[in-house]
Structures are given as C-alpha cells and as structure tokens.
Design an enzyme around this catalytic site. Structure first.
Site, PDB file in Angstrom:
ATOM      1  N   GLU A   1      15.810  28.707   8.867  1.00 33.43           N
ATOM      2  CA  GLU A   1      15.534  27.402   8.260  1.00 33.43           C
ATOM      3  C   GLU A   1      16.654  26.413   8.606  1.00 33.43           C
ATOM      4  O   GLU A   1      16.396  25.237   8.888  1.00 33.43           O
ATOM      5  CB  GLU A   1      15.382  27.548   6.739  1.00 33.43           C
TER       6      GLU A   1
ATOM      7  N   SER B   1      30.713  33.955   3.729  1.00 33.61           N
ATOM      8  CA  SER B   1      29.728  33.704   2.676  1.00 33.61           C
ATOM      9  C   SER B   1      30.279  34.014   1.297  1.00 33.61           C
ATOM     10  O   SER B   1      31.104  34.913   1.125  1.00 33.61           O
ATOM     11  CB  SER B   1      28.482  34.555   2.909  1.00 33.61           C
TER      12      SER B   1
ATOM     13  N   GLU C   1      28.911  32.682  18.104  1.00 30.42           N
ATOM     14  CA  GLU C   1      27.997  33.680  17.552  1.00 30.42           C
ATOM     15  C   GLU C   1      26.562  33.399  17.990  1.00 30.42           C
ATOM     16  O   GLU C   1      25.812  34.298  18.315  1.00 30.42           O
ATOM     17  CB  GLU C   1      28.104  33.658  16.028  1.00 30.42           C
TER      18      GLU C   1
ATOM     19  N   GLN D   1      34.625  39.457   8.557  1.00 33.76           N
ATOM     20  CA  GLN D   1      34.547  38.008   8.403  1.00 33.76           C
ATOM     21  C   GLN D   1      34.308  37.629   6.941  1.00 33.76           C
ATOM     22  O   GLN D   1      33.297  38.037   6.366  1.00 33.76           O
ATOM     23  CB  GLN D   1      33.386  37.479   9.260  1.00 33.76           C
TER      24      GLN D   1
ATOM     25  N   SER E   1      20.618  30.699   9.143  1.00 33.53           N
ATOM     26  CA  SER E   1      19.249  31.202   8.942  1.00 33.53           C
ATOM     27  C   SER E   1      18.261  30.401   9.791  1.00 33.53           C
ATOM     28  O   SER E   1      18.573  29.316  10.290  1.00 33.53           O
ATOM     29  CB  SER E   1      18.869  31.074   7.466  1.00 33.53           C
TER      30      SER E   1
END
Lengths: 396, 374
Positions: free
Chosen positions: A383, A131, A246, A128, A381
């Site tokens: 957060e 990022s 996911e 993938q 994440s």
C-alpha cells in the site's frame, strides 16, 4: 566502470566461476536447508559468509578499500543470481547490504574500522531496529527516546518485528532525539550492542509457527555517543538511503525462478499417482502464468541495473519491482498451498508422543505460505509502494 | 499530465505511425455507418501505401525496403497508441513471413505488396479455421487442394486483393493464394470488437481450388509457425502501446474530473488502482522490449518465451481494459471516448493468434519441467 573495461569482462566465464565455487564450496547441508524451505538464520548465513570471505568474495557491494571485490554492477548481479540459483543461503544481508553501505557513506573512520571487519568476516551479526508498535509503515512516527547525557545516550522505548534480534550481536536503530516541526526531523541512528544492560529481547511467535521476529525493549540503555552514525537528528536521510538499497533487492529474480522450479517439481510429485487430477492441470497453468510474469520482472530488473550503470534516475522502478516480486512470491506460495493443502492443512503441528519426529512431509509449503504473507508488508508495504507510485504518476 | 509512456521502438516510423493513427482516430470516432468507416479506412490505407509502409519488411530483392520485424513493430506500436483500426501487424509483418515459406513462388506477391498493388490478408488455419459448426477441412485431390467449411475473422486490409491461406492438408503444410473475386469462395464481412475490418472465407463443401497452390511442404510449415509467433508477438507490442496510451488518458481523466468537490485523483482507492495499472504496464513493457531485442538478434527466436509473453499479455490486457473502463465511470461506457476505443483494442488481444487456452495447451505439451529456464 568504464566502457572499455566492461568490454573486456567475460561475464559468462565469471558466471561459471561463481557457479563452480557455490556448488563445490557451499556446504550441502546449508543448500539443503534452502531447498527444503527451512528457516535460514545466523548459523546458515554466517557459516556461508565466512567461506565467501576466505575466497575474497565477502562483500561485492563494498568499495575495494573496505574489502569489496571491484566487480561492476553486472558482475555483482550475476553473483547474487548465481548463488540463489545454487540454493546458497543469503549473505547476512542486514549487516552487509543495509548497515554497511550506511557506515561507508556516513560513518567515521573509527566506526568503519570498528564495525566493517566483523561484518565482512561473518563474525558479528546485526539486526535492524526500525519498526515500533506505533510506527510501522509510518516509520517517521517512531517514539523510542534517546536522551544525551555526557558522552552517552540513554535509550528508552520499544522496537518490534526485529528480525533475528535473538541471534544478533548488534542493532542499528532509529531513535528520537528531538521533536521537530516535521516528524522526519530529530531522528538519530545509533549502533547498540545487544548485550547492553537494560535491553530485553522477547520472541514473537508468528503465524508460520517459527521464531524469526522479536520485540526489543530498552530500559535506560546506555549507548556511547561514539556509536552514533552521522549527525544527531539527521538519520531520516540515512534510513531512506538504506531503504532504497533494500527495495532494489527485488531486481534479483533468481529466488523467484528457484521457487518456480521447486513448486513445479513438487506439483509433479504431489500428483504422481493421480496424473489426470483436474487440480494438477489447473496448477500447472497457474505456474505458466506466473513464469511469464516473472520474466517481466526479470526484464525490469535488468533495466534497473542498466539505468544505474548509465547513471539514469531510477524513478519509480524500484517500487514497481518490489510490488511485483512480492506479489509473485505470494502467487507461488499459494500454488504450493493449493497443491499440498488437502494433506497438510489439517496436520500443521505434531502434538502427540512422537513430537520429536519430523513433521508431515510437505508441511513446509504451508509454513512458507504463512511466512510469505510478510513479503507485502515489510520493506515498505504494498500500500505504501502504491502511494509512492501514485504521487509520481499524478504529480501530487 | 505527469506520466508519458516511453516508446519501445522510438524513431521516425513510430512517430509517423503515431501521428497518422491519432488523426485517423479523431475522424473514425465520429462515424457511425459501417460504409463511412470503411471509406475512411480505405483512404487511410492509401495514405499508408504512399508512405511506403507495405514495403517496410519486404526484402530488397523483391522491391521492398529490407527492414526487420522491429521496423514493423515501430509502425504497429505507433498505430496502437490510437487503436488504429487497420491490420498493420498482419499485412506488413505476418504476410511477408508466410510468403517467405513459398520461396521464389512468393516473389511476385511480395513485389505487389511492396508496390502497393496487392493488399493481402492472411488466413491461418489454426487461428481462423475453427468456425463452430463448419470447421475448415482440407484434402488433396490429385495435386489440387480441396477445402470445406470456413475460415473466420480474418484481419484484412480495406478492399483486399488476395487471401493467403495456410493450412495442413493430409499432414502436409500448404500455402494457397486465392484472389479476391474467385467465385469458388464466398465472403462475409465484419468489424472486430476494436473496429478493424475482418472477412470470413466460406469454401462450401469440398471445393476444389485448382490454380491456388503457391507452395507445399516443410518450408511452408516452418514459415507458418514463425508467422504465427510474429503475429502473436506484434499483438503483444500493440497491447503494451495501447496500455501506455490508455494509462496516460486515465490519469488525465482522473486529474480533471471532480466529484464530491475533489478531483477523482485525490481518492486513494482510485490512486491505488492506477498504481497497479502502471506496474502491470511497466512489467509488460519490460518483457516485450527485451523480446524485441532477442527477436532482432541473429539466431533462433526464443519461441517458448514468446509464447509465454502472449499467454501473459492476453489476460493482462483484458484486466487492464476492464479496470480503465471502471475508472472512467459512465464515460468509460461510451464509444466516443478515445480511452474506451483503446480498451476495446486491448480486449481483442487475448483472441489474436491463439487464445489463452491454446497457448497453455501448447506450453504444457512441451513439458515445462524440462524446458523452464529456471
């Protein structure tokens, strides 16, 4: 999935059938690698995938016409749970569970015919490309450029944290084809062969001492327009579709329960000669608390599945499950570290003449602790998940 | 407000209990003198009796409604949304289960409960029998029980008529019914941290309690174990209900309160704490909801999972309470705030029907290596 059909399925018989297959057909060395917390890569995933494909169980999450099994959601959940309980390697999830559903939903007839067979047979391995150095949790800030020239895109830029890029044949990548008023606009999804001229993979050594993730550089890489998924500039929607797949992965708590059982056995073994050691009782108590919390996530996961079956909106549940299951994995990782750390922390790597020999027994718990730090970083994440939840809870 | 906790046991009983508890809390909060609070709780108990709640889990042949633990859970859940300072779980759930161990001997008491003439408090030795300095001890004297020491902190209805005492005497389980006013037993009254009335029973030294023995033997022991688990589980139901209501109130408070020229709800540090509260609450809710179904299903109760749920909910409730007090700032320290009354209800959960250490000890003694469902 009609109610009358569901009523006729014997789920426990199904579970027994899957279990029998896993225990008799999954090669022992693959299962041992999982049991011993070893790295699971292309070899383990694809070997197992080929066996599942031969059985007709290659892609339970796909529609029947592409090779799916026709199981209902509960059966698919039982399948995943049982394979994890039997310590089978995961299936090549990036191909089967991430890009394949996107291909099936948004791909052309030609693309489906070209790519799906290699995925279900375990022959073509995927990674993938999402990022970037400047776009991690804030994925929409991605900058890798794709400029259209005739029937091709010319791709320039860099991806990072690309799991398995060094073993992959293909990458599904998000690239920027335009700058819109919103940074989510102008993003396009391309399928890029990893042997393309101008594409370079550089390994990243992570804190666990393993090589799982990479940097991938694109230097005038030419990608046919036929390898674009859906419309140009509209891929943010496809990427979100994929991420939602996911996140629900956490609904399968079998890996958590396996790690719990394994950690419990390890603690018993580690303190076998010191049964009265105060640390032993403390660790056993922490395991009990973790177990109780895992049962909560299991119940949440079952609720999520029921919600999907009954076509109720999932709402915030996938974020809650992601937060809980990633935290719980790390809780178990910490218990593993606390049990073995006094022995293995100072003996992480062998550096002397006997380097070819196996490392210190138990060092995998230290590796696992380090490796597991990523669980609260990837896939949105913790957060980011909390931001998503707070937006819903406060209504803004 | 964009978050509303969904009831675990929706229906008329839940709705009715929610309304009654909210009305009671609005009055209770203004009362400072213990006598005034006790008078209000007595009045509310009469209302509850008129609504027929004491009969909910009493068998039909004893004059009850023949309901299940799930019906009691619905009442308890509704009450806990406003931290109702009355022992619904104990009086309507635990006591009938204890009396089930007495066979026919419990019938009269059960009928009295269902009719509203008996208000019975349950004193259970492993939970209430450990008074520091004067732990409860018991022995047989011929066929009569002799008790010493004290049982403390017994959750009880206003103006109780009877105490149902369960303990082990020389290894044998025994169930005693002590009427209020029995001068062989002296009483001390308290309020729990969450405002509920409690009573201590003092037996003095080696007090012979002729005429109190209701039943003895294996069935009493089994009924006691079941009643304890039910009590602990109903405490979990209350905890989840209180968490849901408290989260609603915390979100509303943060949305309305302005500091530094912005609503508190705009600060990320606070938003993340609320997200964590939500996740903890959802996890507890899922766990308890699933156990409600399993307890209602025919067959044996999932004892180990019930113990684990209480083990989890105790400390989780304390953390939840502490965080919500912090999020309310100075207001969280005031008694008049409904949220702080819910927080105090949550702080009590850890100490009801066995504390964390006792649950850990019991679960570890059962060898988790052999029993874990993993």
């Amino acid at each position: 999935m009609h109610a009358d059909r569901r009523a006729s399925i014997d789920y426990e018989a199904f579970r027994a059938e899957v279990r029998d297959f896993a225990l008799t057909q999954c090669p022992p060395e693959l299962r041992l690698a999982v049991t011993r917390l070893k790295k699971v890569g292309r070899h383990e995933m694809c070997t197992w995938q080929k066996i599942l494909y031969a059985k007709g169980w290659g892609a339970p999450n796909w529609p029947i016409e592409y090779g799916g099994t026709g199981w209902d959601l509960r059966q698919r959940h039982i399948f995943d749970e049982t394979l994890a309980e039997c310590d089978c390697p995961t299936q090549p999830y990036q191909a089967l569970r991430h890009i394949a559903p996107v291909l099936i939903e948004f791909g052309t007839v030609e693309q489906k015919a070209r790519f799906l067979p290699g995925i279900i047979r375990g022959e073509v391995h995927w990674c993938q490309g999402y990022s970037e150095p400047g776009a991690g949790s804030d994925l929409a800030s991605l900058k890798t450029q794709a400029e259209r020239v005739g029937d091709e895109y010319i791709v320039n830029g860099q991806k990072i944290w690309t799991t398995g890029a060094h073993e992959a044949d293909m990458m599904y990548a998000l690239v920027r084809t335009a700058r819109g008023t919103r940074k989510q606009d102008g993003i396009t999804m391309l399928l890029i062969p990893m042997d393309s001229v101008g594409l370079t993979v550089r390994p990243i050594r992570t804190i666990d001492g393993l090589h799982n993730v990479n940097e991938v550089f694109f230097d005038d890489v030419r990608v046919p327009v036929a390898n674009r998924i859906g419309e140009e500039g509209k891929a943010w929607a496809y990427g979100k579709f994929l991420l939602s797949h996911e996140r629900l992965g956490g609904a399968n708590v079998a890996p958590l329960l396996r790690l719990l059982a394994r950690t419990r056995r390890m603690v018993a073994e580690e303190f076998r000669d010191e049964p009265g050691h105060p640390q032993k009782a403390a660790l056993e108590r922490r395991l009990l608390h973790a177990e109780a919390e895992i049962y909560g996530v299991r119940a949440l996961g079952r609720r999520a599945i029921e919600d999907i079956v009954h076509k109720r909106p999932l709402g915030t549940i996938s974020s809650a499950i992601k937060l809980l299951s990633s935290n719980l994995m790390q809780t178990l990782d910490e218990i593993g570290l606390d049990a073995t750390g006094r022995r293995v922390a100072a003996r992480f790597r062998i550096t002397g003449d006997d380097r070819a020999n196996a490392g210190e027994p138990g060092v995998e718990w230290l590796t696992n602790f380090l490796h597991g730090r990523a669980r609260t970083i990837y896939g949105g994440s913790s957060e980011v998940q909390k931001n998503v939840l707070a937006r819903t809870l406060f209504g803004s | 407000m964009s978050f509303a906790a969904a009831p675990m046991v929706p229906g008329d009983l839940f709705d009715s209990a929610s309304r009654l508890a909210a009305a009671c809390d609005a009055r209770f909060a203004r009362l400072i003198e213990p006598e005034a609070r006790a008078a209000l709780l007595t009045e509310v108990w009469q209302e509850i009796t008129a609504l027929g709640w004491p009969a909910v889990a009493v068998a039909e042949e004893a004059g009850g409604a023949g309901g299940t633990l799930r019906d009691v859970a619905a009442l308890v859940e509704g009450g806990a949304r406003s931290a109702l300072a009355l022992p619904l779980a104990s009086a309507f759930g635990v006591v009938p289960l204890l009396l089930a161990g007495a066979g026919g001997a419990g019938g009269e008491v059960l009928a009295g409960i269902a009719a509203g003439t008996h208000r019975v408090a349950a004193a259970i030795a492993p939970v209430h029998g450990t008074a520091a300095g004067s732990p409860m001890a018991a022995r047989w004297s011929d066929a009569a029980p002799r008790l010493s020491g004290a049982m403390i902190g017994i959750d009880c209805p206003p103006d109780p008529t009877h105490f149902l005492v369960t303990c082990r005497i020389e290894g044998e389980a025994a169930l005693l019914l002590v009427p209020r006013g029995d001068d062989r037993v002296t009483l001390r009254h308290h309020e729990r941290i969450d405002g509920r009335p409690t009573i201590d029973l003092h037996f003095g030294e080696d007090r012979r309690l002729d005429g109190t023995l209701l039943a003895r033997g294996e069935a009493v022991g089994e009924a006691t174990a079941r009643a304890l688990r039910a009590g602990a589980f109903l405490a979990c139901v209350e905890a989840v209900a209180a968490m849901g209501a408290l989260l609603e109130q915390t979100i509303a408070y943060l949305s309305n309160r302005v500091q530094f020229d912005a609503p508190l709800a705009s600060f990320q540090a606070l938003r993340h704490k609320v997200a964590e509260l939500y996740v903890a609450q959802e996890n507890a809710r899922a766990l308890v909801t699933e156990l409600l179904d399993r307890v209602a299903a025919p067959g044996a109760w999932p004892d180990r999972d019930l113990d684990l749920a209480k083990l989890y909910l105790g400390p989780a409730s304390r953390r939840f309470a502490a965080t919500t007090i912090q999020l309310h700032g100075g207001m969280g320290m005031t008694e008049e705030l409904p949220a702080s009354r819910l927080a105090k209800r949550l702080l009590m959960v850890e100490f009801e029907y066995g504390d964390t250490a006792s649950h850990e000890a019991r679960l570890l003694a059962a060898d988790p290596l052999a029993e874990a469902s993993a």
